[in-house]
Design a protein around this motif. Structure first.
Motif, PDB file in Angstrom:
ATOM      1  N   GLY A 417       0.801  -1.217   0.000  1.00 49.22           N
ATOM      2  CA  GLY A 417       0.000   0.000   0.000  1.00 49.22           C
ATOM      3  C   GLY A 417       0.828   1.257   0.000  1.00 49.22           C
ATOM      4  N   THR A 418       2.064   1.178  -0.553  1.00 48.06           N
ATOM      5  CA  THR A 418       2.957   2.336  -0.606  1.00 48.06           C
ATOM      6  C   THR A 418       3.400   2.583  -2.046  1.00 48.06           C
ATOM      7  N   PRO A 443      -2.826  -4.555  -4.262  1.00 43.57           N
ATOM      8  CA  PRO A 443      -3.487  -3.612  -3.344  1.00 43.57           C
ATOM      9  C   PRO A 443      -4.572  -2.806  -4.057  1.00 43.57           C
ATOM     10  N   ASP A 444      -5.519  -2.298  -3.273  1.00 45.90           N
ATOM     11  CA  ASP A 444      -6.576  -1.461  -3.849  1.00 45.90           C
ATOM     12  C   ASP A 444      -6.123  -0.013  -4.011  1.00 45.90           C
ATOM     13  N   ARG A 445      -5.035   0.363  -3.279  1.00 44.40           N
ATOM     14  CA  ARG A 445      -4.475   1.700  -3.447  1.00 44.40           C
ATOM     15  C   ARG A 445      -3.057   1.712  -2.874  1.00 44.40           C
ATOM     16  N   TYR A 448      -1.708   4.075   1.741  1.00 39.97           N
ATOM     17  CA  TYR A 448      -2.029   3.741   3.134  1.00 39.97           C
ATOM     18  C   TYR A 448      -1.032   4.439   4.060  1.00 39.97           C
ATOM     19  N   PRO A 449      -1.509   5.114   5.094  1.00 40.33           N
ATOM     20  CA  PRO A 449      -0.580   5.830   5.986  1.00 40.33           C
ATOM     21  C   PRO A 449       0.168   4.920   6.946  1.00 40.33           C
ATOM     22  N   ALA A 450      -0.446   3.832   7.377  1.00 43.03           N
ATOM     23  CA  ALA A 450       0.165   2.968   8.391  1.00 43.03           C
ATOM     24  C   ALA A 450       0.042   1.502   7.992  1.00 43.03           C
ATOM     25  N   GLY A 497       2.065   0.199   4.843  1.00 42.43           N
ATOM     26  CA  GLY A 497       1.755   1.624   4.785  1.00 42.43           C
ATOM     27  C   GLY A 497       3.006   2.478   4.674  1.00 42.43           C
ATOM     28  N   ALA A 498       2.812   3.793   4.641  1.00 42.39           N
ATOM     29  CA  ALA A 498       3.922   4.728   4.473  1.00 42.39           C
ATOM     30  C   ALA A 498       4.925   4.651   5.616  1.00 42.39           C
ATOM     31  N   ASP A 499       4.503   4.128   6.766  1.00 41.00           N
ATOM     32  CA  ASP A 499       5.409   4.030   7.904  1.00 41.00           C
ATOM     33  C   ASP A 499       6.270   2.772   7.863  1.00 41.00           C
TER      34      ASP A 499
END
Length: 528
Positions: A417-418, A443-445, A448-450, A497-499
């Protein structure tokens, strides 16, 4: 070394590695002791363990013509009429017995700097388990030391491979050594002039201090290693942490000139490395990571390189018994090993079908060792921690008795998700090392932030949730979501996610680092 020799070496080494030494007491003290003569005699005695006759091989020509493969065109062209041999019958491995400890001596003239440990009990293995010692060393100078020592334990019954890295600074008792105690990587230099070479003494040292009997060995120098990787067309390495160390700007430059060095960086991601870069990555200590911890991390990277070489060899169909049989003589002249052709071929059926979940990676490190400085020269070494050291070695060397792939391991689907293209491959690599069956989904996008863990299991029994949280650095309970679903195709879904960070350690800021061309320089300096 010719391309054919290189190819055969990789098929042999990693075919056998599937990847890819208990009792006795010190004899009485004697008035005088000729160390060289004693060492030579014991080396001969140990070598006798491996004196079984080699198998007879019959090669016949098949009636059909075989067209040379494109890969062979880079070496000596094969005549149009040439054919690959077939084996009739297939050669078999020698009957290799577990080695035992040879005799050794502690004399009054040799005062140890620390207490001489007693030999540890020999670990008991099933008959179908064979242990191969892989050694990488620089043999260009008058003195050389083993930079890499990995015991590869192959269980042909369970179809498993266990790799155990031995730290080069492990401080051990060296049978027959005048100094008695020393770094384990110094053994091949101590015995380099022995009639049968240094490997019998190294095998005895491993048996005495670790309890592991060594059945075969393969020894390659650094130049041959680079050539092997290049013959494979390079290898793909999952670099989980950005890696930086000093490197010669060009291999032909004088390493004694400081201006010939530069800081070279491999960013985190799946990186394709040639032979020179793979050797640098396997040997480097990571600038900013001073101390022995970086040496243990180097063991991890060396095993990553071995895995990548094995996978590349298998994917390119190098694990072909016909090719191995036809190139065996060339291999024997190029690589130091005590394996016959039959010894090699016994591992090929397993190698071609090996599930990567059944390749286990371990290294000897704290808390099973502790740092210590020798009183004579203040050298930093690693001492085995009594009791705990042997228990750990015994435990990991017994891990190969079970087949993870046959035990229906927990399955994990990863969504990336990144915007980082390699994030899912790196996460998958780390989770497979934990024995999890991993697949990569769509992934659907990608914003994702986390990082989120979705748990579809319906029972907490033997759940790997804590392992997943640790590997993926998930600390917020809100990012672990329970959605029990007995019909889910995967036990877990991980949405990166981005983290997300694939790295497991922090590197100190680069501030006052200055390259030094001195051989044996500390961590922050270029390696010779």
């Amino acid at each position: 070394m010719s391309l054919l020799r290189i190819r055969f070496f990789i098929t042999t080494l990693f075919g056998l590695a599937a990847l890819l030494a208990a009792c006795g007491n010190a004899g009485p003290a004697t008035p005088t002791f000729d160390a060289l003569a004693f060492q030579t005699q014991v080396a001969r005695n140990v070598a006798a363990t491996f004196s079984a006759a080699a198998p007879t091989i019959t090669l016949t020509q098949p009636p059909t013509q075989v067209t040379p493969s494109p890969a062979a065109a880079t070496s000596t062209p094969t005549p149009a009429t040439a054919v690959e041999p077939t084996l009739t019958p297939s050669p078999t491995a020698r009957a290799v017995l577990d080695p035992t400890l040879g005799f050794y001596a502690i004399t009054a003239e040799n005062t140890p700097v620390t207490a001489i440990p007693s030999p540890v009990p020999k670990i008991k293995f099933e008959d179908e388990v064979k242990n191969i010692l892989l050694v990488g060393a620089d043999t260009t100078g008058e003195e050389y030391r083993a930079d890499t020592m990995i015991v590869v334990s192959i269980n042909k019954t369970a179809n498993t491979v266990t790799m155990l890295s031995i730290p080069r600074d492990l401080y051990v008792f060296i049978p027959m050594s005048r100094n008695q105690m020393g770094r384990i990587n110094s053994v091949i230099n101590i015995a380099k002039n022995a009639p049968d070479g240094p490997m019998p003494l190294l095998e005895q040292t491993i048996l005495y201090n670790l309890g592991i009997p060594i059945h075969y060995y393969a020894h390659v120098d650094f130049e041959s290693f680079k050539a092997i990787v290049d013959a494979l067309g390079g290898i793909d390495i999952p670099v989980t942490c950005s890696f930086q160390d000093w490197r010669l700007k060009d291999p032909s430059l004088d390493p004694q000139v400081a201006d010939n060095w530069e800081l070279f960086t491999l960013e985190a991601g799946v990186q394709h490395l040639d032979g020179s870069t793979a050797l640098w990555y396997a040997r480097g200590r990571q600038v900013g990571r001073a101390g022995s911890g970086s040496d243990f991390d180097r063991a991890r990277r060396q095993q990553e390189v071995l895995r990548a070489m094995f996978i590349s060899a298998r994917n390119q169909n190098f694990l072909n018994p016909l090719k191995i049989a036809s190139l065996y003589d060339q291999f024997s002249a190029a690589v130091e090993t005590d394996m016959t052709l039959g010894d090699v071929l016994q591992f090929l059926p397993m190698a071609t079908a090996l599930d990567e979940l059944n390749i286990r990676s371990y290294k000897i490190s704290p808390p099973y060792t502790r740092g210590w400085s020798t009183p004579t020269d203040n050298a930093s070494v690693q001492l085995p921690v009594p009791e705990e050291f042997y228990k750990y070695v015994q435990r990991v060397m017994s891990a190969g008795s079970t087949n993870r792939a046959a035990q229906n391991p927990f399955s994990v689907e990863i969504w990336n998700g990144t915007a980082w293209a390699d994030a899912d491959e790196l996460a998958a690599y780390r989770l497979r090392l934990e024995g999890l069956a991993v697949s990569i989904g769509t992934p659907d996008r990608t914003d994702y932030p986390a990082t989120t863990l979705i748990d579809y299991t319906t029972s907490a029994k033997a759940s790997p949730v804590e392992t997943l949280k640790k590997v993926l650095h998930i600390s917020d309970p809100a990012n672990v979501i329970a959605q029990p679903d007995p019909n889910s195709p995967a036990h877990f879904r991980v949405i990166l996610g981005a983290d997300y960070s694939s790295c497991t350690y922090q590197v100190a800021p680069l501030t006052t680092l200055t390259p030094s061309p001195v051989p044996g320089a500390p961590t922050e300096t270029p390696m010779p």
